[in-house]
Design an enzyme around this catalytic site. Structure first.
Site, mmCIF file in Angstrom:
data_model
loop_
_atom_site.group_PDB
_atom_site.id
_atom_site.type_symbol
_atom_site.label_atom_id
_atom_site.label_comp_id
_atom_site.label_asym_id
_atom_site.label_seq_id
_atom_site.Cartn_x
_atom_site.Cartn_y
_atom_site.Cartn_z
ATOM 1 N N LYS A 107 0.891 -1.224 -0.056
ATOM 2 C CA LYS A 107 0.006 -0.053 -0.018
ATOM 3 C C LYS A 107 0.720 1.082 -0.013
ATOM 4 O O LYS A 107 1.686 1.325 0.831
ATOM 5 C CB LYS A 107 -0.906 -0.022 1.285
ATOM 6 C CG LYS A 107 -1.922 0.943 1.441
ATOM 7 C CD LYS A 107 -2.888 0.629 2.428
ATOM 8 C CE LYS A 107 -3.892 1.810 2.742
ATOM 9 N NZ LYS A 107 -4.893 1.593 3.490
ATOM 10 N N ASP A 155 -14.276 1.654 9.553
ATOM 11 C CA ASP A 155 -14.643 1.959 8.139
ATOM 12 C C ASP A 155 -15.050 0.551 7.425
ATOM 13 O O ASP A 155 -14.279 0.120 6.606
ATOM 14 C CB ASP A 155 -13.387 2.514 7.533
ATOM 15 C CG ASP A 155 -13.748 3.154 6.057
ATOM 16 O OD1 ASP A 155 -14.961 3.410 6.022
ATOM 17 O OD2 ASP A 155 -12.653 3.555 5.556
#
Ligand SMILES: Nc1ncnc2c1ncn2[C@@H]1O[C@H](COP(=O)(O)OP(=O)(O)OP(=O)(O)O)[C@@H](O)[C@H]1O
Length: 510
Positions: free
Chosen positions: A147, A279
């Protein structure tokens, strides 16, 4: 500049094209006029949301993140706004491979080719703040997910958050009834944390640790291999989005069981650990089938595993908060209006318990106050209009509630809402009976976590109070009585829930 132009246009439109609502009597007397007013207001909402969305797209980075945040808050913001923001979820610009290489050079002092034996230049996912690539480590040959943060996000984040905050302040000045500063506050609090991937590493390690002893819940967290502020390298896990119903069907995975395990995982995080992933949209929750051979160290009985991704946004809840939150949920599930009033006052310091109840549960006040959360007939796909009605009073009250509730509760409301959206997606192909049972089970799992956490808190409180006490015979008996009462209160709720749960499971199998 784009933001300022957008703010000016939005203010202009709301100022001139947002007519006041008629009073309730006038609305009944002049239905035609009332409908026109509602339509004009809705059009203005759409127009302004589009202006803001286009400005967010032009600015990129944190503006897109904010737009995604808005689109996820479907029960607290007007539908015109949340639906207009949805396209932002897959409209993010990707970073070039040259930029990624530069990032590796500056943060890890290595070229991509030194670190990886191959690196897929095509990202698996591109989001507002970062993108993820598949690669293979040179050193061990392990396949990993890398990432990387977009290069300009961090550079401009400080000034961008300042601009957004000023715009929110301006909106508040122009429309004092609509207090949406809490959205800016939330962003100012979360963004710096999310932009440092070492926090994400710490969160994922802590979550994995918390679930280590809950082998019956099929949750997996990708193991982190390396992290800097802007790079995160983790184990690559094959899977699909949890709402991919064709994939579930192909692998004989029961969507109702998936929903149940999601409810258990979030119950565990909220009420037992007080450490919550905030989230949980479908892109962050993957699923993969497992057979007996690949069951690893988990001892659950399911043929699937849930993979929780993106550990950037977490909340650590205090025991006091958990207690108040559990008490609120218990009163909501029972439909005990006096208790709801009391608990909601405890949490917000206001008498806006109706609004708070609706946004916490995602249900209409009629369902809550009639105690229907505990009945199979509760409707999980109710429309927003049913909940809110189209009126100013609603948003004025809502913005008041949101601006005075604790910050932790803001995120818990968002998390709840996202979990409900997952349920809705998972249940979409089930027949009505199964939907009712699955919904009931979700509420029961929640009730179970609430009462268990209250039970634990009461026992701890009891132990704390009586630890050093020298007991006379009468106080010994009164203490014993208090302890027995705590246990009886618990089992009086726990036993019926367990029996009913078992009964629904038997019905599902019949
Ligand atoms: N460990 C992993 N194994 C396999 N795929 C992964 C892994 N981590 C991330 N991905 C893929 O990358 C996508 C984006 O990852 P992640 O959600 O962490 O990024 P993000 O920038 O925080 O996105 P968002 O803010 O939209 O949630 C995921 O939806 C998934 O497809």
């Amino acid at each position: 500049m784009v933001s300022i132009k957008a703010a000016a246009l939005v203010s202009y439109n709301y100022y001139f094209y947002f007519p006041d609502l008629l009073s309730e009597q006038d609305a009944l007397k002049y239905p035609q006029k009332n409908a026109e007013i509602l339509q004009t207001r809705s059009n203005t909402h759409y127009k302004c949301a589009e202006i803001v969305r286009d400005a967010m797209l032009a600015n990129g980075g944190i503006y897109i993140k904010l737009g995604q945040h808005v689109s996820a808050m479907s029960y607290v913001l007007p539908i015109e706004w949340t639906s207009t923001m949805i396209p932002l979820q897959d409209k993010c610009n990707s970073s070039s491979i040259e930029n990624i290489n530069r990032l590796f050079k500056s943060d890890l002092d290595k070229d991509l080719s030194e670190y990886f034996s191959w690196f897929d230049p095509e990202p698996i996912g591109v989001a507002s703040l970062a993108q993820v690539h598949k690669a293979q480590l040179s050193e061990t040959g392990e396949i990993v997910a890398v990432k990387v943060q977009h290069s300009d996000v961090l550079t401009y984040s400080l000034v961008d958050t300042k601009i957004v905050t000023s715009l929110f302040k301006l909106v508040y000045k122009l429309f004092p009834d609509f207090q949406f500063m809490w959205l800016a506050d939330e962003m100012n609090l979360s963004l710096p944390v999310e932009l440092d991937f070492t926090n994400e590493m710490k969160n994922s390690i802590k979550l994995a640790e918390n679930f280590k002893n809950r082998k019956d819940i099929p949750i997996t967290v990708p193991r982190v291999i390396d992290a800097t502020k802007r790079i995160l390298i983790m184990e690559f896990i094959n899977g699909r989005r949890v709402d991919d119903l064709d994939y579930l069907q192909k692998n004989l995975i029961d969507p109702a069981s998936v929903s149940k395990e999601i409810a258990r995982a979030f119950g565990e995080m909220t009420f037992n650990d007080g450490f919550v992933h905030c989230d949980p949209h479908a892109g962050n929750l993957f699923i993969r089938p497992i057979d007996n051979k690949s069951r690893s160290n988990k001892s659950h009985k399911h043929n699937f595993e849930l993979i929780l991704l993106d550990h950037g946004l977490y909340r650590t809840l205090s025991p006091e908060f958990i207690q108040k939150y559990a008490l609120l949920w218990t009163s909501l599930i029972k439909g005990n209006v006096d208790e709801i009033k009391r608990q909601s006052y405890e949490l917000t310091g206001t008498d806006l318990h109706v609004m708070l109840s609706c946004i916490v549960t995602g249900q209409s006040w009629a369902s809550i106050s009639e105690g229907k959360l505990n009945e199979a007939s509760v409707n999980i796909t109710f429309s927003q209009d049913e909940l809110i009605g189209q009126n100013d009073k609603f948003f004025a009250e809502l913005s008041k509630v949101m601006s005075c509730i604790p910050r932790d509760l803001v995120l818990m409301i968002k998390t709840n809402d996202l979990v409900r959206q997952l349920d809705r997606a998972l249940f979409s192909n089930l027949d009505e009976n199964r939907i009712n049972h699955a919904t009931m089970k979700t509420w029961m799992i929640l009730s179970d976590y609430c009462i268990s956490s209250l039970y634990k808190i009461n026992l701890m409180e009891y132990t704390r109070l009586h630890k050093d006490q020298r007991l006379s015979i009468p106080s010994f008996f009164s203490n014993l009585f208090a302890l027995v009462k705590i246990r009886i209160d618990y089992w009086m709720v726990k036993i019926p829930i367990s029996i009913y749960y078992l009964w629904l499971t038997i019905l599902d199998y019949c």
